[in-house]
Design a protein around this motif. Structure first.
Motif, PDB file in Angstrom:
ATOM      1  N   GLY A   1     -73.025 130.332 -78.453  1.00  0.00           N
ATOM      2  CA  GLY A   1     -71.871 129.589 -78.953  1.00  0.00           C
ATOM      3  C   GLY A   1     -71.810 128.184 -78.371  1.00  0.00           C
ATOM      4  O   GLY A   1     -71.579 127.214 -79.097  1.00  0.00           O
ATOM      5  N   VAL A   2     -72.034 128.072 -77.072  1.00  0.00           N
ATOM      6  CA  VAL A   2     -72.032 126.749 -76.425  1.00  0.00           C
ATOM      7  C   VAL A   2     -73.172 125.894 -76.968  1.00  0.00           C
ATOM      8  O   VAL A   2     -72.973 124.734 -77.341  1.00  0.00           O
ATOM      9  CB  VAL A   2     -72.132 126.898 -74.886  1.00  0.00           C
ATOM     10  CG1 VAL A   2     -72.416 125.565 -74.222  1.00  0.00           C
ATOM     11  CG2 VAL A   2     -70.862 127.523 -74.327  1.00  0.00           C
ATOM     12  N   ARG A   3     -74.367 126.476 -77.019  1.00  0.00           N
ATOM     13  CA  ARG A   3     -75.556 125.733 -77.459  1.00  0.00           C
ATOM     14  C   ARG A   3     -75.399 125.201 -78.878  1.00  0.00           C
ATOM     15  O   ARG A   3     -75.807 124.092 -79.187  1.00  0.00           O
ATOM     16  CB  ARG A   3     -76.774 126.651 -77.351  1.00  0.00           C
ATOM     17  CG  ARG A   3     -78.083 126.142 -77.905  1.00  0.00           C
ATOM     18  CD  ARG A   3     -78.795 125.127 -77.048  1.00  0.00           C
ATOM     19  NE  ARG A   3     -78.914 125.532 -75.684  1.00  0.00           N
ATOM     20  CZ  ARG A   3     -80.047 125.715 -75.027  1.00  0.00           C
ATOM     21  NH1 ARG A   3     -81.181 125.530 -75.634  1.00  0.00           N
ATOM     22  NH2 ARG A   3     -80.045 126.037 -73.765  1.00  0.00           N
ATOM     23  N   LEU A   4     -74.813 126.003 -79.772  1.00  0.00           N
ATOM     24  CA  LEU A   4     -74.693 125.620 -81.178  1.00  0.00           C
ATOM     25  C   LEU A   4     -73.328 125.058 -81.555  1.00  0.00           C
ATOM     26  O   LEU A   4     -73.108 124.700 -82.711  1.00  0.00           O
ATOM     27  CB  LEU A   4     -75.012 126.829 -82.070  1.00  0.00           C
ATOM     28  CG  LEU A   4     -76.421 127.419 -81.910  1.00  0.00           C
ATOM     29  CD1 LEU A   4     -76.584 128.631 -82.819  1.00  0.00           C
ATOM     30  CD2 LEU A   4     -77.490 126.381 -82.190  1.00  0.00           C
ATOM     31  N   GLY A   5     -72.408 125.008 -80.593  1.00  0.00           N
ATOM     32  CA  GLY A   5     -71.072 124.498 -80.879  1.00  0.00           C
ATOM     33  C   GLY A   5     -70.283 125.392 -81.822  1.00  0.00           C
ATOM     34  O   GLY A   5     -69.513 124.913 -82.656  1.00  0.00           O
TER      35      GLY A   5
ATOM     36  N   ARG B   1     -68.233 129.634 -89.529  1.00  0.00           N
ATOM     37  CA  ARG B   1     -69.266 129.782 -88.501  1.00  0.00           C
ATOM     38  C   ARG B   1     -68.661 130.448 -87.286  1.00  0.00           C
ATOM     39  O   ARG B   1     -67.593 130.046 -86.836  1.00  0.00           O
ATOM     40  CB  ARG B   1     -69.823 128.416 -88.126  1.00  0.00           C
ATOM     41  CG  ARG B   1     -70.479 127.708 -89.300  1.00  0.00           C
ATOM     42  CD  ARG B   1     -70.953 126.339 -88.936  1.00  0.00           C
ATOM     43  NE  ARG B   1     -71.856 126.463 -87.795  1.00  0.00           N
ATOM     44  CZ  ARG B   1     -72.528 125.468 -87.252  1.00  0.00           C
ATOM     45  NH1 ARG B   1     -72.396 124.273 -87.754  1.00  0.00           N
ATOM     46  NH2 ARG B   1     -73.310 125.646 -86.223  1.00  0.00           N
ATOM     47  N   TRP B   2     -69.347 131.440 -86.720  1.00  0.00           N
ATOM     48  CA  TRP B   2     -68.848 132.153 -85.560  1.00  0.00           C
ATOM     49  C   TRP B   2     -69.982 132.929 -84.901  1.00  0.00           C
ATOM     50  O   TRP B   2     -71.014 133.171 -85.512  1.00  0.00           O
ATOM     51  CB  TRP B   2     -67.710 133.105 -85.931  1.00  0.00           C
ATOM     52  CG  TRP B   2     -67.912 133.846 -87.218  1.00  0.00           C
ATOM     53  CD1 TRP B   2     -67.457 133.484 -88.454  1.00  0.00           C
ATOM     54  CD2 TRP B   2     -68.648 135.071 -87.426  1.00  0.00           C
ATOM     55  NE1 TRP B   2     -67.853 134.397 -89.405  1.00  0.00           N
ATOM     56  CE2 TRP B   2     -68.589 135.391 -88.800  1.00  0.00           C
ATOM     57  CE3 TRP B   2     -69.348 135.935 -86.588  1.00  0.00           C
ATOM     58  CZ2 TRP B   2     -69.188 136.518 -89.346  1.00  0.00           C
ATOM     59  CZ3 TRP B   2     -69.955 137.066 -87.131  1.00  0.00           C
ATOM     60  CH2 TRP B   2     -69.865 137.340 -88.491  1.00  0.00           C
ATOM     61  N   VAL B   3     -69.737 133.315 -83.659  1.00  0.00           N
ATOM     62  CA  VAL B   3     -70.649 134.166 -82.904  1.00  0.00           C
ATOM     63  C   VAL B   3     -69.811 135.292 -82.315  1.00  0.00           C
ATOM     64  O   VAL B   3     -68.770 135.037 -81.702  1.00  0.00           O
ATOM     65  CB  VAL B   3     -71.347 133.399 -81.755  1.00  0.00           C
ATOM     66  CG1 VAL B   3     -72.213 134.331 -80.922  1.00  0.00           C
ATOM     67  CG2 VAL B   3     -72.162 132.234 -82.279  1.00  0.00           C
ATOM     68  N   VAL B   4     -70.244 136.527 -82.519  1.00  0.00           N
ATOM     69  CA  VAL B   4     -69.600 137.676 -81.889  1.00  0.00           C
ATOM     70  C   VAL B   4     -70.644 138.406 -81.055  1.00  0.00           C
ATOM     71  O   VAL B   4     -71.838 138.326 -81.329  1.00  0.00           O
ATOM     72  CB  VAL B   4     -68.947 138.646 -82.908  1.00  0.00           C
ATOM     73  CG1 VAL B   4     -67.806 137.955 -83.651  1.00  0.00           C
ATOM     74  CG2 VAL B   4     -69.954 139.217 -83.870  1.00  0.00           C
ATOM     75  N   ASP B   5     -70.173 139.107 -80.040  1.00  0.00           N
ATOM     76  CA  ASP B   5     -71.103 139.774 -79.132  1.00  0.00           C
ATOM     77  C   ASP B   5     -71.339 141.234 -79.484  1.00  0.00           C
ATOM     78  O   ASP B   5     -71.966 141.955 -78.722  1.00  0.00           O
ATOM     79  CB  ASP B   5     -70.645 139.631 -77.688  1.00  0.00           C
ATOM     80  CG  ASP B   5     -69.261 140.178 -77.442  1.00  0.00           C
ATOM     81  OD1 ASP B   5     -68.681 140.809 -78.330  1.00  0.00           O
ATOM     82  OD2 ASP B   5     -68.752 139.964 -76.332  1.00  0.00           O
ATOM     83  N   SER B   6     -70.870 141.671 -80.645  1.00  0.00           N
ATOM     84  CA  SER B   6     -71.146 143.038 -81.086  1.00  0.00           C
ATOM     85  C   SER B   6     -70.814 143.172 -82.564  1.00  0.00           C
ATOM     86  O   SER B   6     -69.772 142.701 -83.011  1.00  0.00           O
ATOM     87  CB  SER B   6     -70.300 144.044 -80.296  1.00  0.00           C
ATOM     88  OG  SER B   6     -70.494 145.340 -80.798  1.00  0.00           O
ATOM     89  N   LEU B   7     -71.710 143.815 -83.277  1.00  0.00           N
ATOM     90  CA  LEU B   7     -71.446 144.160 -84.666  1.00  0.00           C
ATOM     91  C   LEU B   7     -71.255 145.657 -84.793  1.00  0.00           C
ATOM     92  O   LEU B   7     -71.389 146.233 -85.859  1.00  0.00           O
ATOM     93  CB  LEU B   7     -72.620 143.720 -85.561  1.00  0.00           C
ATOM     94  CG  LEU B   7     -72.933 142.241 -85.608  1.00  0.00           C
ATOM     95  CD1 LEU B   7     -74.163 141.996 -86.480  1.00  0.00           C
ATOM     96  CD2 LEU B   7     -71.761 141.437 -86.118  1.00  0.00           C
ATOM     97  N   GLY B   8     -70.956 146.312 -83.667  1.00  0.00           N
ATOM     98  CA  GLY B   8     -71.000 147.760 -83.626  1.00  0.00           C
ATOM     99  C   GLY B   8     -69.704 148.526 -83.773  1.00  0.00           C
ATOM    100  O   GLY B   8     -69.743 149.743 -83.909  1.00  0.00           O
TER     101      GLY B   8
ATOM    102  N   SER C   1     -85.313 127.190 -77.294  1.00  0.00           N
ATOM    103  CA  SER C   1     -85.909 126.459 -78.416  1.00  0.00           C
ATOM    104  C   SER C   1     -84.876 125.926 -79.395  1.00  0.00           C
ATOM    105  O   SER C   1     -85.208 125.129 -80.263  1.00  0.00           O
ATOM    106  CB  SER C   1     -86.903 127.357 -79.157  1.00  0.00           C
ATOM    107  OG  SER C   1     -86.221 128.322 -79.943  1.00  0.00           O
ATOM    108  N   LEU C   2     -83.648 126.381 -79.284  1.00  0.00           N
ATOM    109  CA  LEU C   2     -82.613 125.968 -80.236  1.00  0.00           C
ATOM    110  C   LEU C   2     -82.116 124.570 -79.943  1.00  0.00           C
ATOM    111  O   LEU C   2     -81.997 124.157 -78.820  1.00  0.00           O
ATOM    112  CB  LEU C   2     -81.452 126.947 -80.219  1.00  0.00           C
ATOM    113  CG  LEU C   2     -81.786 128.367 -80.632  1.00  0.00           C
ATOM    114  CD1 LEU C   2     -80.549 129.243 -80.503  1.00  0.00           C
ATOM    115  CD2 LEU C   2     -82.319 128.420 -82.042  1.00  0.00           C
TER     116      LEU C   2
END
Length: 167
Positions: free
Chosen positions: A17-21, A55-62, A166-167
């Protein structure tokens, strides 16, 4: 982010999340919202709102209640497919630290020594769910209902670190 408990999903999701904003959302923090590991009654609605975002990042899709929703809205899945020999020392160190320091977790809850006796404890959960979780993720990653889904599957932490760099 997908993988078994203790694989490093939250740590990686936060860094990604930090790396990609991108906004990062901790699923355990959304799910547990009070003492005694109380469950958020509006969890599904809260997750639906965040998944509707661009756009979002989550730490689980479970989480079962929102699993299909998140898999259906995601365009990329990062799979930490680490063996037990990698995951178990991590989850054990984390749980010992949390228990000893009485670190406040989701909803102000804490891990306890008596909690180690429960099948719901992260260490027991990581051990017992490892194989089944892996098979479930593999099935979902190949499910045409969720295509096109860009899946990054990492079997070693070094691979994951190189990809992130690499991102």
């Amino acid at each position: 982010m997908v993988g078994v408990t203790g694989s490093g999903k939250s740590t990686l999701a936060r860094a990604l999340g930090v790396r990609l904003g991108l906004p990062y959302h901790e699923m355990d923090g959304l799910y547990f919202n009070g003492p005694g590991w109380a469950v958020n009654g509006a969890f599904s609605e809260d997750v639906a709102r965040l998944a509707a975002g661009p756009r979002w990042v989550v730490d689980s899709l479970g989480y079962p209640d929102v699993r299909d929703l998140l898999w259906g809205q995601a365009d990329t899945v990062v799979w930490l497919d680490y063996p037990r020999r990698v995951v178990m020392p991590r989850v054990l160190r984390r749980s010992v630290r949390r228990t000893v320091t009485r670190e406040a977790l989701f909803g102000g809850n804490r891990e306890s020594w008596t909690g180690w006796l429960s099948r719901e404890h992260p260490a027991w959960w990581a051990w017992s769910q490892h194989r089944g979780r892996r098979l479930e993720i593999e099935r979902r990653a190949g499910d045409p209902r969720f295509a096109p889904l860009d899946t990054h599957r990492f079997g070693r932490p070094g691979e994951t670190a190189a990809w992130l760099a690499s991102l």
